[in-house]
Design a protein around this motif. Structure first.
Motif, PDB file in Angstrom:
ATOM      1  N   SER B  15       0.842  -1.205   0.000  1.00  0.00           N
ATOM      2  CA  SER B  15       0.000   0.000   0.000  1.00  0.00           C
ATOM      3  C   SER B  15       0.870   1.245   0.000  1.00  0.00           C
ATOM      4  N   GLY B  16       2.001   1.193   0.724  1.00  0.00           N
ATOM      5  CA  GLY B  16       2.890   2.347   0.760  1.00  0.00           C
ATOM      6  C   GLY B  16       3.430   2.677  -0.612  1.00  0.00           C
ATOM      7  N   VAL B  17       3.900   1.650  -1.320  1.00  0.00           N
ATOM      8  CA  VAL B  17       4.471   1.895  -2.648  1.00  0.00           C
ATOM      9  C   VAL B  17       3.395   2.405  -3.606  1.00  0.00           C
ATOM     10  N   TYR B  18       2.180   1.809  -3.508  1.00  0.00           N
ATOM     11  CA  TYR B  18       1.093   2.262  -4.392  1.00  0.00           C
ATOM     12  C   TYR B  18       0.805   3.744  -4.163  1.00  0.00           C
ATOM     13  N   LEU B  19       0.694   4.148  -2.892  1.00  0.00           N
ATOM     14  CA  LEU B  19       0.370   5.545  -2.586  1.00  0.00           C
ATOM     15  C   LEU B  19       1.519   6.480  -2.981  1.00  0.00           C
ATOM     16  N   MET B  20       2.764   5.984  -2.837  1.00  0.00           N
ATOM     17  CA  MET B  20       3.934   6.788  -3.226  1.00  0.00           C
ATOM     18  C   MET B  20       3.879   7.208  -4.682  1.00  0.00           C
ATOM     19  N   LEU B  21       3.233   6.376  -5.514  1.00  0.00           N
ATOM     20  CA  LEU B  21       3.251   6.633  -6.958  1.00  0.00           C
ATOM     21  C   LEU B  21       2.148   7.583  -7.386  1.00  0.00           C
ATOM     22  N   ARG B  22       1.339   8.078  -6.449  1.00  0.00           N
ATOM     23  CA  ARG B  22       0.299   9.061  -6.780  1.00  0.00           C
ATOM     24  C   ARG B  22       0.932  10.394  -7.158  1.00  0.00           C
ATOM     25  N   LEU B  32       4.533   7.143   2.272  1.00  0.00           N
ATOM     26  CA  LEU B  32       5.836   7.088   2.948  1.00  0.00           C
ATOM     27  C   LEU B  32       5.674   6.673   4.408  1.00  0.00           C
ATOM     28  N   SER B  33       4.593   7.158   5.059  1.00  0.00           N
ATOM     29  CA  SER B  33       4.368   6.762   6.458  1.00  0.00           C
ATOM     30  C   SER B  33       4.122   5.264   6.544  1.00  0.00           C
ATOM     31  N   LEU B  34       3.241   4.748   5.655  1.00  0.00           N
ATOM     32  CA  LEU B  34       2.963   3.305   5.685  1.00  0.00           C
ATOM     33  C   LEU B  34       4.247   2.514   5.464  1.00  0.00           C
ATOM     34  N   LEU B  35       5.054   3.006   4.522  1.00  0.00           N
ATOM     35  CA  LEU B  35       6.308   2.315   4.217  1.00  0.00           C
ATOM     36  C   LEU B  35       7.217   2.303   5.452  1.00  0.00           C
ATOM     37  N   SER B  36       7.242   3.428   6.178  1.00  0.00           N
ATOM     38  CA  SER B  36       8.133   3.455   7.348  1.00  0.00           C
ATOM     39  C   SER B  36       7.596   2.535   8.443  1.00  0.00           C
ATOM     40  N   TYR B  37       6.241   2.367   8.543  1.00  0.00           N
ATOM     41  CA  TYR B  37       5.702   1.386   9.494  1.00  0.00           C
ATOM     42  C   TYR B  37       6.171  -0.013   9.113  1.00  0.00           C
ATOM     43  N   ALA B  38       6.104  -0.299   7.811  1.00  0.00           N
ATOM     44  CA  ALA B  38       6.522  -1.619   7.340  1.00  0.00           C
ATOM     45  C   ALA B  38       7.985  -1.863   7.696  1.00  0.00           C
ATOM     46  N   VAL B  39       8.811  -0.829   7.471  1.00  0.00           N
ATOM     47  CA  VAL B  39      10.239  -0.963   7.753  1.00  0.00           C
ATOM     48  C   VAL B  39      10.466  -1.196   9.244  1.00  0.00           C
ATOM     49  N   ASN B  40       9.728  -0.458  10.090  1.00  0.00           N
ATOM     50  CA  ASN B  40       9.904  -0.630  11.526  1.00  0.00           C
ATOM     51  C   ASN B  40       9.563  -2.052  11.961  1.00  0.00           C
ATOM     52  N   LEU B  41       8.451  -2.576  11.436  1.00  0.00           N
ATOM     53  CA  LEU B  41       8.083  -3.962  11.763  1.00  0.00           C
ATOM     54  C   LEU B  41       9.178  -4.919  11.303  1.00  0.00           C
ATOM     55  N   SER B  80      12.045   8.638  11.346  1.00  0.00           N
ATOM     56  CA  SER B  80      11.012   8.704  10.309  1.00  0.00           C
ATOM     57  C   SER B  80       9.906   9.672  10.714  1.00  0.00           C
ATOM     58  N   PHE B  81       9.658   9.775  12.025  1.00  0.00           N
ATOM     59  CA  PHE B  81       8.670  10.752  12.490  1.00  0.00           C
ATOM     60  C   PHE B  81       9.131  12.172  12.144  1.00  0.00           C
ATOM     61  N   GLY B  82      10.406  12.464  12.462  1.00  0.00           N
ATOM     62  CA  GLY B  82      10.932  13.800  12.164  1.00  0.00           C
ATOM     63  C   GLY B  82      10.908  14.102  10.674  1.00  0.00           C
ATOM     64  N   MET B  83      11.319  13.112   9.890  1.00  0.00           N
ATOM     65  CA  MET B  83      11.369  13.306   8.440  1.00  0.00           C
ATOM     66  C   MET B  83       9.979  13.560   7.868  1.00  0.00           C
ATOM     67  N   THR B  84       8.988  12.789   8.375  1.00  0.00           N
ATOM     68  CA  THR B  84       7.630  12.981   7.879  1.00  0.00           C
ATOM     69  C   THR B  84       7.136  14.379   8.233  1.00  0.00           C
ATOM     70  N   ALA B  85       7.483  14.849   9.435  1.00  0.00           N
ATOM     71  CA  ALA B  85       7.079  16.199   9.827  1.00  0.00           C
ATOM     72  C   ALA B  85       7.667  17.233   8.871  1.00  0.00           C
ATOM     73  N   VAL B  86       8.968  17.067   8.531  1.00  0.00           N
ATOM     74  CA  VAL B  86       9.604  18.001   7.590  1.00  0.00           C
ATOM     75  C   VAL B  86       8.893  17.965   6.251  1.00  0.00           C
ATOM     76  N   LEU B  87       8.596  16.740   5.789  1.00  0.00           N
ATOM     77  CA  LEU B  87       7.956  16.603   4.478  1.00  0.00           C
ATOM     78  C   LEU B  87       6.582  17.269   4.477  1.00  0.00           C
ATOM     79  N   VAL B  88       5.830  17.097   5.577  1.00  0.00           N
ATOM     80  CA  VAL B  88       4.501  17.716   5.659  1.00  0.00           C
ATOM     81  C   VAL B  88       4.628  19.227   5.572  1.00  0.00           C
ATOM     82  N   ILE B  89       5.586  19.789   6.337  1.00  0.00           N
ATOM     83  CA  ILE B  89       5.769  21.243   6.326  1.00  0.00           C
ATOM     84  C   ILE B  89       6.121  21.726   4.922  1.00  0.00           C
TER      85      ILE B  89
END
Lengths: 483, 112
Positions: B15-22, B32-41, B80-89
């Protein structure tokens, strides 16, 4: 154990924190930033003097592989000197053109970027390498959008997204390596991987290729180069000049992992990485050269010529022989400085196109394309000499891409400097020292040409050390199960 | 349990890769968030799945689970939390300055 080794990481980290407190007074920030960068240059030279035998530093004095170790060998020292020298030039340009007034926190981000770069070059732990990659990336995100603007922000979002994806791959690769070997210390990996059980080799091969993909993203190797042209062309010019060393982080990691952790005589991976890198490097060179020919403005052209020179560098690295790596290291220093010089000049040309700027552009273009008398020629000659085994393919790609680069640089330069149009607004009155930093870059390139003998001797010793990693592994003093 | 964790990681990654390609930045950030969850697991599973075993030394423990991946996961989560925050901003900045949240830059629009 000398505490000097951690100074290139600690000094910018502390200074960056101080900068946040000093955000009211730009003059103090500037002075501190300049002093800090000068100190980093001195520290890097001092570390280089002692780097003949690799020097390890254990954080918290925890023995490796349980704690995190830093290690300064000749390769790390070379990259440290290059980074701090480039940082000094970029900072001079920023101060002489007032780039730090166009947004907030320039100096803080700049120092964090240096901290990340220095850390990545010094660390001897693969997970720590990931952490420093993230430090330098997060600072680069801030620097990349410094000054703002629509296109810049959009290119920034692409750049961040691409690198986040790269970070995810990095973590997957590290987790795979950890699950098969139980360690992430690079020297420990080098000691353990040759004795890996046969049923784990497939996993290690996957992890090795994933790691190389991550480093290839950083080094902008085709087909993972898409982030580079837009990022470099849209970033503020001095930041793009500093980014010239960021692609080299990828190249550094490829050299380090390709010689220490996954050498070509490792049974699990063998020549797998080499065979993937060679065609990709050739394609990078071709894409860079064609991009140079097709660029209509200077920043984009410089971005593509950066791509082309990364191709040459990656081709030299992909051979994985001491001679080619030594030639590659010389070319690495040259291409970083040439790229920085061109980016800094591209910052001046919209405002000022007199004889001095034209002469600087000509010198930088000669260096970038690899024409005599500057170091690009020496570098490309050394690389070609080291790649004799693969001469028909490698030589024709290097020579043809150089020709295309010359054409592109000459066409854009003549259009830029011989047009009757006046520059948009005169910068010369407000920033009389604007060409100083690019002139320093050209002077450094000249020194690199004249001092090619000693530099090459250093590079040869560095490469010899890389292909006989016993000294590196011994310096880490592995404890526990390894003894 | 291995199968369940593997399926979870696979589903998150897909799902992460699919959404990344939007083409718009919001789904890209979600991907990217879903992908980072997958990586953490995935990192967590790299220390082998060992239920009901402590990661730190106790006198009564029958065995131990590897504590290092758990420490690595903590670092990865924070980053990944910090990076996602930067990306959102940055995505918000790009949206506010340009009026839409398409990911592509100027040259792609010229070509289209």
């Amino acid at each position: 154990m000398s505490h000097l080794i951690i100074a290139p990481i600690l000094l910018p980290a502390v200074l960056a924190g101080v900068m946040v407190l000093l955000r009211g007074s730009l003059a103090v920030q500037r002075a501190l930033s300049l002093l800090g960068t000068l100190a980093l240059c001195a520290i890097a030279v001092r570390i280089a003097q002692e780097a003949g035998t690799p020097q390890a530093y254990f954080l918290g004095n925890w023995p490796a592989p349980f704690g995190i170790a830093l290690l300064a060998d000749r390769l790390s020292a070379l990259m440290l000197m290059l980074t701090s020298g480039l940082a000094l030039v970029v900072l001079i340009h920023v101060l002489s053109t007032d780039w730090d007034r166009r947004g907030k926190h320039f100096h803080t981000l700049f120092l964090f970027q240096l901290m990340g770069l220095n850390g990545a070059f010094l660390t001897a732990d693969a997970f720590n390498l990931f952490v420093f990659f993230e430090v330098l990336l997060i600072a680069s995100y801030g620097l990349m959008v410094h000054g703002g603007g629509r296109e810049r922000l959009r290119a920034g979002v692409q750049y961040v997204a691409f690198n986040l994806l790269g970070s995810s791959l990095f973590l997957i690769a590290l987790a795979t390596i950890y699950s098969t070997t139980g360690t992430l210390n690079m020297a420990d990996l080098a000691a353990k991987l040759p004795d890996l059980p046969a049923d784990n080799t497939a996993l290690v091969r996957v992890a090795a290729v994933l790691l190389m993909v991550v480093f290839a993203v950083k080094a902008a190797m085709v087909p993972l180069q898409f982030w580079l042209p837009a990022t470099y062309a849209n970033a503020p010019a001095p930041v793009a000049a500093l980014f010239a060393v960021m692609t080299k982080v990828g190249a550094y990691a490829l050299i380090r992992f390709g010689t220490l952790v996954f050498p070509t005589d490792l049974p699990a991976t063998g020549t797998l990485i080499q065979s993937l890198m060679q065609p990709a490097a050739l394609a990078t060179m071709a894409v860079g050269a064609i991009g140079v020919l097709g660029s209509r403005d200077l920043p984009r052209l410089v971005a593509f010529s950066a791509l082309g020179s990364m191709g040459t560098l990656l081709l030299a690295i992909a051979a994985f022989t001491p001679a080619a790596t030594a030639a590659g290291l010389y070319y690495l220093v040259h291409s970083t400085l040439a790229m920085a010089a061109l980016f800094l000049i591209s910052d001046i040309t919209p405002h000022r196109r007199d004889g001095l700027i034209a002469a600087l552009y000509m010198a930088a273009a000669v260096a970038m394309a690899g024409m005599p008398p500057l170091s690009g020629f020496v570098g490309k000659l050394l690389v070609m000499d080291a790649l004799r085994d693969n001469a028909p393919v490698a030589w024709s790609f290097i020579l043809l891409s150089s020709l295309l680069t010359i054409l592109g640089l000459a066409r854009l330069g003549s259009g830029l400097f011989w047009k009757a149009e006046e520059p948009e607004r005169a910068l010369s009155r407000t920033a009389p020292f604007a060409p100083l930093a690019s002139a320093l870059c050209i002077a450094a390139l000249g020194a690199l040409t004249l001092g090619a003998g000693p530099v090459m001797a250093w590079a040869t010793q560095t490469a010899a050390g890389l292909y006989a990693p016993t000294a590196y592994i011994e310096a880490i003093q592995l404890q526990g199960v390894n003894q | 349990m291995e199968l369940l964790v593997a399926i979870a990681i696979g589903a998150l990654t897909a799902s992460g890769v699919y959404l990344m390609l939007r083409q718009r930045s919001f789904p890209v950030i979600l991907g990217l968030s879903l992908l980072s969850y997958a990586v953490n697991l995935f990192i967590f599973a790299a220390g082998r799945l060992a239920p009901e075993l402590p990661p730190i030394i106790t006198k009564t423990a029958a065995g131990y689970t590897d504590p290092l991946p758990q420490a690595l996961v903590l670092t990865a989560i924070v980053i990944s939390f910090g990076m996602t925050a930067v990306l959102v901003i940055m995505a918000i900045g790009a949206f506010l300055t340009s009026g839409d949240d398409r990911v592509s830059t100027g040259d792609a629009e010229e070509e289209a």
